[in-house]
Write an enzyme that holds these catalytic residues in place. Structure first.
Site, mmCIF file in Angstrom:
data_model
loop_
_atom_site.group_PDB
_atom_site.id
_atom_site.type_symbol
_atom_site.label_atom_id
_atom_site.label_comp_id
_atom_site.label_asym_id
_atom_site.label_seq_id
_atom_site.Cartn_x
_atom_site.Cartn_y
_atom_site.Cartn_z
ATOM 1 N N ARG A 23 0.832 -1.219 0.000
ATOM 2 C CA ARG A 23 0.000 0.000 0.000
ATOM 3 C C ARG A 23 0.861 1.262 0.000
ATOM 4 O O ARG A 23 0.488 2.271 0.612
ATOM 5 C CB ARG A 23 -0.966 0.010 1.187
ATOM 6 C CG ARG A 23 -1.763 -1.283 1.361
ATOM 7 C CD ARG A 23 -2.876 -1.437 0.351
ATOM 8 N NE ARG A 23 -3.914 -0.468 0.507
ATOM 9 C CZ ARG A 23 -5.051 -0.655 1.192
ATOM 10 N NH1 ARG A 23 -5.276 -1.789 1.786
ATOM 11 N NH2 ARG A 23 -5.962 0.265 1.240
ATOM 12 N N ARG A 27 -3.002 7.349 1.117
ATOM 13 C CA ARG A 27 -3.421 8.479 1.950
ATOM 14 C C ARG A 27 -2.358 9.060 2.863
ATOM 15 O O ARG A 27 -2.509 10.171 3.344
ATOM 16 C CB ARG A 27 -4.637 8.072 2.790
ATOM 17 C CG ARG A 27 -5.903 7.972 1.973
ATOM 18 C CD ARG A 27 -7.035 7.388 2.800
ATOM 19 N NE ARG A 27 -6.784 5.976 3.062
ATOM 20 C CZ ARG A 27 -7.547 5.224 3.861
ATOM 21 N NH1 ARG A 27 -8.563 5.768 4.487
ATOM 22 N NH2 ARG A 27 -7.270 3.953 4.032
ATOM 23 N N ARG A 36 -6.122 13.183 -5.010
ATOM 24 C CA ARG A 36 -7.344 12.509 -4.570
ATOM 25 C C ARG A 36 -8.432 13.497 -4.162
ATOM 26 O O ARG A 36 -9.623 13.190 -4.249
ATOM 27 C CB ARG A 36 -6.967 11.575 -3.411
ATOM 28 C CG ARG A 36 -8.082 10.935 -2.644
ATOM 29 C CD ARG A 36 -8.768 9.818 -3.380
ATOM 30 N NE ARG A 36 -9.655 9.148 -2.455
ATOM 31 C CZ ARG A 36 -10.847 9.618 -2.102
ATOM 32 N NH1 ARG A 36 -11.302 10.723 -2.652
ATOM 33 N NH2 ARG A 36 -11.578 8.974 -1.225
ATOM 34 N N ASP A 72 -7.397 -1.382 -6.822
ATOM 35 C CA ASP A 72 -7.866 -2.043 -5.600
ATOM 36 C C ASP A 72 -8.247 -3.467 -5.949
ATOM 37 O O ASP A 72 -8.645 -3.751 -7.084
ATOM 38 C CB ASP A 72 -9.055 -1.305 -4.987
ATOM 39 C CG ASP A 72 -9.322 -1.794 -3.562
ATOM 40 O OD1 ASP A 72 -8.660 -1.309 -2.641
ATOM 41 O OD2 ASP A 72 -10.157 -2.696 -3.391
ATOM 42 N N TYR A 147 -15.448 -10.065 1.101
ATOM 43 C CA TYR A 147 -16.112 -8.779 0.847
ATOM 44 C C TYR A 147 -17.434 -8.970 0.098
ATOM 45 O O TYR A 147 -18.408 -8.273 0.354
ATOM 46 C CB TYR A 147 -15.192 -7.843 0.057
ATOM 47 C CG TYR A 147 -14.061 -7.288 0.887
ATOM 48 C CD1 TYR A 147 -14.290 -6.272 1.812
ATOM 49 C CD2 TYR A 147 -12.771 -7.790 0.772
ATOM 50 C CE1 TYR A 147 -13.255 -5.766 2.594
ATOM 51 C CE2 TYR A 147 -11.734 -7.282 1.547
ATOM 52 C CZ TYR A 147 -11.986 -6.274 2.453
ATOM 53 O OH TYR A 147 -10.961 -5.781 3.231
HETATM 54 O O1 1CP Z 1 -0.135 -0.867 -2.693
HETATM 55 C C1 1CP Z 1 -0.445 0.132 -3.380
HETATM 56 O O2 1CP Z 1 0.125 1.215 -3.293
HETATM 57 C C2 1CP Z 1 -1.522 -0.055 -4.441
HETATM 58 C C3 1CP Z 1 -2.827 0.276 -4.040
HETATM 59 C C4 1CP Z 1 -3.767 -0.661 -3.301
HETATM 60 C C5 1CP Z 1 -3.722 -2.047 -3.032
HETATM 61 C C6 1CP Z 1 -2.612 -3.026 -3.338
HETATM 62 C C7 1CP Z 1 -4.984 -0.178 -2.799
HETATM 63 C C8 1CP Z 1 -5.421 1.225 -2.867
HETATM 64 N N1 1CP Z 1 -5.693 -1.242 -2.292
HETATM 65 C C9 1CP Z 1 -4.939 -2.403 -2.414
HETATM 66 C C10 1CP Z 1 -5.302 -3.778 -2.019
HETATM 67 C C11 1CP Z 1 -6.390 -3.984 -1.049
HETATM 68 N N2 1CP Z 1 -7.595 -3.363 -0.967
HETATM 69 C C12 1CP Z 1 -6.390 -4.997 -0.052
HETATM 70 C C13 1CP Z 1 -5.283 -5.992 0.127
HETATM 71 C C14 1CP Z 1 -4.144 -5.421 0.870
HETATM 72 C C15 1CP Z 1 -4.348 -5.150 2.315
HETATM 73 O O3 1CP Z 1 -4.701 -6.107 3.045
HETATM 74 O O4 1CP Z 1 -4.130 -4.026 2.752
HETATM 75 C C16 1CP Z 1 -7.590 -4.929 0.661
HETATM 76 C C17 1CP Z 1 -8.030 -5.791 1.818
HETATM 77 C C18 1CP Z 1 -8.348 -3.889 0.069
HETATM 78 C C19 1CP Z 1 -9.709 -3.467 0.454
HETATM 79 C C20 1CP Z 1 -9.722 -2.031 0.799
HETATM 80 N N3 1CP Z 1 -9.762 -1.028 -0.127
HETATM 81 C C21 1CP Z 1 -9.635 -1.439 2.071
HETATM 82 C C22 1CP Z 1 -9.516 -2.193 3.393
HETATM 83 C C23 1CP Z 1 -10.853 -2.326 4.046
HETATM 84 C C24 1CP Z 1 -10.835 -3.342 5.166
HETATM 85 O O5 1CP Z 1 -11.634 -4.271 5.097
HETATM 86 O O6 1CP Z 1 -10.008 -3.200 6.079
HETATM 87 C C25 1CP Z 1 -9.670 -0.046 1.887
HETATM 88 C C26 1CP Z 1 -9.658 1.027 2.951
HETATM 89 C C27 1CP Z 1 -9.730 0.177 0.485
HETATM 90 C C28 1CP Z 1 -9.716 1.497 -0.216
HETATM 91 C C29 1CP Z 1 -8.384 1.853 -0.768
HETATM 92 N N4 1CP Z 1 -7.628 1.051 -1.593
HETATM 93 C C30 1CP Z 1 -6.468 1.700 -1.952
HETATM 94 C C31 1CP Z 1 -6.499 2.999 -1.335
HETATM 95 C C32 1CP Z 1 -5.443 4.072 -1.493
HETATM 96 C C33 1CP Z 1 -7.691 3.083 -0.597
HETATM 97 C C34 1CP Z 1 -8.190 4.285 0.178
HETATM 98 C C35 1CP Z 1 -9.176 5.002 -0.677
HETATM 99 C C36 1CP Z 1 -9.072 6.491 -0.603
HETATM 100 O O7 1CP Z 1 -8.158 7.112 -1.168
HETATM 101 O O8 1CP Z 1 -9.972 7.053 0.022
#
Ligand code: 1CP
Length: 339
Positions: A23, A27, A36, A72, A147
């Site tokens: 990640r 943010r 964003r 994502d 999910y």
């Molecule tokens: O790694 C990077 O820089 C690439 C971006 C990336 C990746 C690899 C994002 C951007 N999401 C993911 C994968 C992802 N998404 C996972 C697997 C990795 C992990 O476990 O952290 C999961 C579980 C998600 C689901 C997800 N999407 C969540 C987690 C929710 C939960 O259940 O805890 C969230 C908060 C998101 C939104 C998201 N995805 C990515 C960003 C930057 C964001 C935030 C959105 C925003 O800018 O408001």
């Protein structure tokens, strides 16, 4: 040309330990928040020029050894016909609860479903031009199913577990369909130019080792066998997988991602020559520099100079992390592992 990350994925010796952060775009970076602020997360993911720009931010700011596509894990699920929103965590308006709902899910041709993902990869390969390799990614079948069935994140995942135990025919139909989709989706990323693939199984660790082996592993194996991975290493990150490494290894990935609940040294003993990635606790990045440096040194010492270690966090970087501390961590890995 920085091939350190790819060489380490194949277990080859490297001049210094490659490092990237799960990640790493997002943010915690003011540069990300600026882009964003005038659009939604989904709009950002679906605008290739901007998705490419935020992918490159951590490469420039942190000096990491790999870029990871900005997207994502749930993006391709939306294209199966599920209404998706981010608030900022993912929410599906109508979660899957019946066999009829599973049957309605479809797998469109990827060039039509996710042209923006493939276009982002193409732009990135051009703009990176070998500077660092580009990682593509997807969610593992079970994590996506979590999910899709819960409708959002969950503390106990009671709905998906209930389906697994009480309605195994719905569970397996769903897992088969997600696996079919992922084979198409990840192969499309490889064809578009992704140089490695990471599979995020963020919720695999909520199951007992025996349930993981019975109800998750067969789909992971089929997924990994279905990918065109000759030149493209496959990283498998199962959060909470440290107590069942031998089972997870049967999935067949080239690299095993480790969270911080397992010591890297003991994981290497268990996994033998298998390449590992990890495993700094992301909250260490809130500590003073001296503590960050000591923790990096500890993990490098646990690896004890073996080839086939990619340094990473044990899970995604937290949104409140000071970027300067992430940069310092990367610098420590490079300096302390220099041959
Ligand atoms: O790694 C990077 O820089 C690439 C971006 C990336 C990746 C690899 C994002 C951007 N999401 C993911 C994968 C992802 N998404 C996972 C697997 C990795 C992990 O476990 O952290 C999961 C579980 C998600 C689901 C997800 N999407 C969540 C987690 C929710 C939960 O259940 O805890 C969230 C908060 C998101 C939104 C998201 N995805 C990515 C960003 C930057 C964001 C935030 C959105 C925003 O800018 O408001």
């Amino acid at each position: 040309m920085n091939k350190r990350f790819l060489d380490a994925c194949w277990g080859k010796p490297v001049d210094r330990t490659p490092v990237w952060l799960m990640r790493q775009a997002g943010r915690y970076l003011p540069e990300y928040m600026k882009i964003r602020s005038s659009r939604t997360f989904l709009e950002l993911c679906k605008t290739p020029e901007l998705a490419a720009e935020v992918t490159l931010q951590p490469v420039d700011i942190l000096d990491v050894d790999a870029a990871i596509l900005f997207s994502d894990i749930l993006i391709p699920v939306e294209q199966m016909g599920m209404e998706l929103d981010f608030v900022p965590g993912p929410v599906f308006a109508r979660p899957i609860r019946s066999l009829a709902e599973v049957k309605k899910l479809h797998i469109p041709p990827m060039e039509e479903a996710v042209p923006f993902v493939l276009e982002t990869i193409a732009i990135l390969r051009r703009e990176l031009s070998g500077r660092v390799p580009l990682i593509g990614f997807g969610g593992a079948p079970f994590t996506l199913a979590c999910y899709m069935v819960e409708g959002k994140g969950s503390k106990d995942f009671a709905q998906i577990k209930k389906m697994m135990y009480a309605a195994p025919e719905i569970y397996s139909a769903l897992m088969e369909k997600i696996t079919d989709m992922l084979i198409e989706y990840l192969n499309a990323q490889i064809d578009a130019g992704a140089e490695a693939i990471q599979i995020f199984d963020t919720w695999g660790g909520i199951l007992s080792p025996s349930d993981y082996e019975k109800s998750v592993l067969p789909y992971t194996v089929r997924l990994m066998k279905g990918l065109r991975r000759g030149k493209t290493p496959l990283i498998h990150f199962v959060k909470g997988g440290g107590t069942m490494l031998e089972t997870v290894k049967k999935g067949g990935a080239d690299v095993m991602g480790l969270d911080w609940h397992v010591s890297l040294g003991s994981a290497r003993e268990t996994l033998q020559e298998t390449v590992v990635q990890g495993n700094l606790d992301p909250t260490v990045l809130f500590a003073p520099h001296a503590t960050i440096e000591a923790e990096v040194a500890r993990i490098l010492a646990e690896n004890a100079g073996r080839p086939g270690h990619i340094f990473n966090l044990g899970h995604g970087i937290l949104p409140a992390t000071p970027p300067e501390n992430a940069r310092f961590m990367v610098e420590c890995v490079h300096r302390l592992s220099q041959k």
